[in-house]
Write a protein that holds these residues in place. Sequence first.
Motif, PDB file in Angstrom:
ATOM      1  N   GLU B 126       0.830  -1.208   0.000  1.00  0.00           N
ATOM      2  CA  GLU B 126       0.000   0.000   0.000  1.00  0.00           C
ATOM      3  C   GLU B 126       0.860   1.252   0.000  1.00  0.00           C
ATOM      4  O   GLU B 126       0.531   2.243  -0.665  1.00  0.00           O
ATOM      5  N   MET B 127       1.976   1.203   0.736  1.00  0.00           N
ATOM      6  CA  MET B 127       2.889   2.353   0.728  1.00  0.00           C
ATOM      7  C   MET B 127       3.419   2.605  -0.665  1.00  0.00           C
ATOM      8  O   MET B 127       3.496   3.745  -1.132  1.00  0.00           O
ATOM      9  N   ILE B 128       3.798   1.507  -1.326  1.00  0.00           N
ATOM     10  CA  ILE B 128       4.308   1.647  -2.690  1.00  0.00           C
ATOM     11  C   ILE B 128       3.221   2.237  -3.588  1.00  0.00           C
ATOM     12  O   ILE B 128       3.477   3.108  -4.428  1.00  0.00           O
ATOM     13  N   GLY B 129       2.011   1.747  -3.389  1.00  0.00           N
ATOM     14  CA  GLY B 129       0.898   2.240  -4.189  1.00  0.00           C
ATOM     15  C   GLY B 129       0.676   3.729  -3.993  1.00  0.00           C
ATOM     16  O   GLY B 129       0.487   4.487  -4.953  1.00  0.00           O
ATOM     17  N   LYS B 130       0.761   4.159  -2.725  1.00  0.00           N
ATOM     18  CA  LYS B 130       0.546   5.588  -2.447  1.00  0.00           C
ATOM     19  C   LYS B 130       1.619   6.427  -3.108  1.00  0.00           C
ATOM     20  O   LYS B 130       1.367   7.515  -3.624  1.00  0.00           O
ATOM     21  N   LYS B 131       2.844   5.901  -3.090  1.00  0.00           N
ATOM     22  CA  LYS B 131       3.946   6.647  -3.695  1.00  0.00           C
ATOM     23  C   LYS B 131       3.726   6.778  -5.198  1.00  0.00           C
ATOM     24  O   LYS B 131       4.004   7.813  -5.797  1.00  0.00           O
ATOM     25  N   LEU B 132       3.237   5.704  -5.810  1.00  0.00           N
ATOM     26  CA  LEU B 132       2.962   5.766  -7.238  1.00  0.00           C
ATOM     27  C   LEU B 132       1.879   6.792  -7.523  1.00  0.00           C
ATOM     28  O   LEU B 132       1.965   7.572  -8.468  1.00  0.00           O
ATOM     29  N   LYS B 133       0.858   6.796  -6.685  1.00  0.00           N
ATOM     30  CA  LYS B 133      -0.255   7.727  -6.903  1.00  0.00           C
ATOM     31  C   LYS B 133       0.238   9.153  -6.758  1.00  0.00           C
ATOM     32  O   LYS B 133      -0.149  10.039  -7.526  1.00  0.00           O
ATOM     33  N   LYS B 134       1.124   9.363  -5.779  1.00  0.00           N
ATOM     34  CA  LYS B 134       1.610  10.707  -5.537  1.00  0.00           C
ATOM     35  C   LYS B 134       2.367  11.236  -6.738  1.00  0.00           C
ATOM     36  O   LYS B 134       2.298  12.412  -7.067  1.00  0.00           O
ATOM     37  N   ASN B 135       3.093  10.335  -7.404  1.00  0.00           N
ATOM     38  CA  ASN B 135       3.849  10.769  -8.559  1.00  0.00           C
ATOM     39  C   ASN B 135       3.078  10.582  -9.856  1.00  0.00           C
ATOM     40  O   ASN B 135       3.670  10.596 -10.929  1.00  0.00           O
ATOM     41  N   SER B 136       1.782  10.389  -9.733  1.00  0.00           N
ATOM     42  CA  SER B 136       0.834  10.181 -10.845  1.00  0.00           C
ATOM     43  C   SER B 136       1.336   9.146 -11.831  1.00  0.00           C
ATOM     44  O   SER B 136       1.462   9.390 -13.034  1.00  0.00           O
ATOM     45  N   VAL B 137       1.628   7.958 -11.290  1.00  0.00           N
ATOM     46  CA  VAL B 137       1.960   6.808 -12.118  1.00  0.00           C
ATOM     47  C   VAL B 137       0.784   5.847 -12.032  1.00  0.00           C
ATOM     48  O   VAL B 137       0.319   5.535 -10.941  1.00  0.00           O
ATOM     49  N   ALA B 138       0.289   5.380 -13.168  1.00  0.00           N
ATOM     50  CA  ALA B 138      -0.818   4.428 -13.161  1.00  0.00           C
ATOM     51  C   ALA B 138      -0.255   3.008 -13.132  1.00  0.00           C
ATOM     52  O   ALA B 138       0.864   2.767 -13.587  1.00  0.00           O
ATOM     53  N   LEU B 139      -1.035   2.093 -12.589  1.00  0.00           N
ATOM     54  CA  LEU B 139      -0.545   0.719 -12.449  1.00  0.00           C
ATOM     55  C   LEU B 139      -1.613  -0.267 -12.908  1.00  0.00           C
ATOM     56  O   LEU B 139      -2.767  -0.159 -12.504  1.00  0.00           O
ATOM     57  N   ASP B 140      -1.232  -1.203 -13.759  1.00  0.00           N
ATOM     58  CA  ASP B 140      -2.133  -2.294 -14.145  1.00  0.00           C
ATOM     59  C   ASP B 140      -1.507  -3.593 -13.673  1.00  0.00           C
ATOM     60  O   ASP B 140      -0.321  -3.821 -13.882  1.00  0.00           O
ATOM     61  N   VAL B 141      -2.299  -4.446 -13.058  1.00  0.00           N
ATOM     62  CA  VAL B 141      -1.780  -5.719 -12.560  1.00  0.00           C
ATOM     63  C   VAL B 141      -2.535  -6.858 -13.223  1.00  0.00           C
ATOM     64  O   VAL B 141      -3.767  -6.853 -13.273  1.00  0.00           O
ATOM     65  N   VAL B 142      -1.777  -7.829 -13.742  1.00  0.00           N
ATOM     66  CA  VAL B 142      -2.381  -9.036 -14.298  1.00  0.00           C
ATOM     67  C   VAL B 142      -2.097 -10.165 -13.315  1.00  0.00           C
ATOM     68  O   VAL B 142      -0.959 -10.606 -13.181  1.00  0.00           O
ATOM     69  N   ASN B 143      -3.137 -10.588 -12.609  1.00  0.00           N
ATOM     70  CA  ASN B 143      -2.979 -11.623 -11.599  1.00  0.00           C
ATOM     71  C   ASN B 143      -3.268 -12.979 -12.234  1.00  0.00           C
ATOM     72  O   ASN B 143      -4.409 -13.289 -12.558  1.00  0.00           O
ATOM     73  N   PHE B 144      -2.222 -13.757 -12.470  1.00  0.00           N
ATOM     74  CA  PHE B 144      -2.431 -15.079 -13.046  1.00  0.00           C
ATOM     75  C   PHE B 144      -1.532 -16.052 -12.314  1.00  0.00           C
ATOM     76  O   PHE B 144      -0.932 -15.720 -11.297  1.00  0.00           O
ATOM     77  N   GLY B 145      -1.472 -17.289 -12.806  1.00  0.00           N
ATOM     78  CA  GLY B 145      -0.558 -18.262 -12.196  1.00  0.00           C
ATOM     79  C   GLY B 145      -1.053 -18.715 -10.841  1.00  0.00           C
ATOM     80  O   GLY B 145      -2.166 -19.223 -10.712  1.00  0.00           O
ATOM     81  N   GLU B 146      -0.220 -18.514  -9.824  1.00  0.00           N
ATOM     82  CA  GLU B 146      -0.545 -18.991  -8.474  1.00  0.00           C
ATOM     83  C   GLU B 146      -1.809 -18.324  -7.977  1.00  0.00           C
ATOM     84  O   GLU B 146      -1.930 -17.090  -8.006  1.00  0.00           O
ATOM     85  N   GLU B 147      -2.743 -19.172  -7.527  1.00  0.00           N
ATOM     86  CA  GLU B 147      -3.982 -18.585  -7.006  1.00  0.00           C
ATOM     87  C   GLU B 147      -3.995 -18.731  -5.511  1.00  0.00           C
ATOM     88  O   GLU B 147      -3.905 -19.824  -4.985  1.00  0.00           O
ATOM     89  N   ASP B 148      -4.109 -17.604  -4.858  1.00  0.00           N
ATOM     90  CA  ASP B 148      -3.862 -17.579  -3.429  1.00  0.00           C
ATOM     91  C   ASP B 148      -4.703 -16.443  -2.873  1.00  0.00           C
ATOM     92  O   ASP B 148      -4.634 -15.326  -3.372  1.00  0.00           O
ATOM     93  N   GLU B 149      -5.496 -16.717  -1.845  1.00  0.00           N
ATOM     94  CA  GLU B 149      -6.357 -15.674  -1.265  1.00  0.00           C
ATOM     95  C   GLU B 149      -5.553 -14.445  -0.879  1.00  0.00           C
ATOM     96  O   GLU B 149      -5.908 -13.323  -1.204  1.00  0.00           O
ATOM     97  N   ALA B 150      -4.457 -14.715  -0.189  1.00  0.00           N
ATOM     98  CA  ALA B 150      -3.652 -13.599   0.323  1.00  0.00           C
ATOM     99  C   ALA B 150      -3.086 -12.794  -0.837  1.00  0.00           C
ATOM    100  O   ALA B 150      -3.049 -11.559  -0.797  1.00  0.00           O
TER     101      ALA B 150
END
Lengths: 204, 398
Positions: B126-150
């Motif tokens: 979340e900290m990393i995410g906030k830093k990205l938002k602060k510097n107006s960087v957008a992020l796309d995540v492709v969640n595949f492979g290992e399937e894990d609740e966490a």
Amino acid sequence: MACLHDHSCEDHDCSSDWSLYKHIDIPKVSALNEAVPGSVKSVFKAWEQRLSSSEGFLESNEGDPELIVFIPFTSDVKIKSISIVGGADGTSPIKMRAFINREGIDFSDAQSMQAVQEWDLAENLQGVLEYQTRYSRFQGVGNLTLHFPDNYGGDTSRIQYIGLKGEATQLKRDVVATIVYELMPNPSDHKTKSETGGGMSHVE
Amino acid sequence: MVLEATMICIDNSEWMRNGDYSPTRFQAQADAVNLICGAKTQSNPENTVGVLTMAGKGVRVLVTPTSDLGKILACMHGLEIGGEMNLAAGIQVAQLALKHRQNKKQQQRIIVFAGGPVKYDKKVLEMIGKKLKKNSVALDVVNFGEEDEAKTEKLEALVAAVNNNDSSHIVHVPAGSNALSDVLLSTPIFTGDGEGGSGFAAAAAAAAAGGVSGFDFGVDPNLDPELALALRVSMEEERARQEAAAKKAADDSSKQDKEGASSSQDATMSENVATSASESENKKDDLMDDENALLQQALAMSMDDPATTTVNTRDTDMSEAAADDQDLALALQLSVQEGAKDQSGETDMGKLLADQSFVSSVLASLPGVDPNDPSVKDLLASMQNQPEKKDEDKEEDK
């Protein structure tokens, strides 16, 4: 409208002094860490409207008071002083750092770079305080970046108005837009008079 | 059409050897990366894309943001699988690479392929995410492979922290028969928030579905629109010509059906064209001369090409429907007979045909036709009579 300055206002009109906002390239104004994208544009307005928040204000993200405002101008300007109207309840910025003619400054750059000038701000809710610049350093400004690293303890930082006093020169810093680049020289484009059959050159 | 610099973070950890995505997770990922690079560069030629790997010996930038597609595809070759994915470091290095992009006007975007498990805390992400938002960087995540609740929860939190005005997305791709790239095509990662790359996505989707190149006639409409258009028009003309030839070969009795089967009463113009088309067919049958018949047909088509062709197609469709329902056929016949008398929408074609000089000049220009040929002259005479006959009918009605 009373100016609350320590001079008498019958002599001049305060609003005309703060008219540098007319030379700001508003569509290209940008801010980092703003909560609502594009809200920074509402901060540049006429002196008389400096206290009205009808068009919104610039607010930073929750829990993070840092703000960077990038202000490009349509022509080079000389900035004499800057006025900032912040928000209430500790959301006013406490410090301001200015950089000129540098594009794309982000937070890590701003923190590591030496600013052209820094000011400690007071909670200027009525907009009567102005912060003078070292004028010699603010000649020929194509774009101005203001960094507000901290505020008076509020959760977010809020800025209602940024006023700039100074004068605009007519010099433009436009990038040359219409250039035709040659990948390979085409001799037909470079014919001289002699090759095309000669013109008469008059020697007087 | 957003001007964007993108860094793609590839997962080349040990978990990518798995075959639950065909052929292997790593290969599916590589295909998806190729597609994304193509889509980005096509939506705006000034877009740049860079690639880095997150696993292996450490985070390694393979190519800094460039608009050269060849360089990007080349660097994907010979990648080795191994190690463990380091998500935080990968994102941070990507952010640094974007910070030093050449064109500062580009928006910054990071696309992460998260295949292996995520070992970082939710808080850290979340900290990393906030830093990205602060510097107006957008992020796309492709969640595949290992399937894990966490893992899913952590990645969702990360994207929620970065998300500013819906510019960041997360896509979950479960293992299955669908290829990773196909699933991604319909997501906002490709469609770019609804604008821009959707054209490329649509074309690529058609390609994926069709299996072959997918584009009509093997020409990419994006690359060469005039050629694609010319090919399509000539195909339609050829089809119309073939249909008209097929219709000509049909017998007289079906002609009535075709007249009846032409469009509704409102379109009197098309009905006139239909009647005149069928009348021209009458003439052809009268002549019993193939060459002149084809000639007449070409004449009719050249005079009033679009109307005739559309009517032809409609005729072939409707004739079956009319045949099914006799009452309908009768009703249509009656209506058409009324329409035939109605001259209100008399087309230019009729006028042109009546203009004998025009017709003879056209005939003269056609190869293999002698205007002095008696059969041709009879034809012209009969055509001349046609509009006169229609005029007589009209006057009778009034």
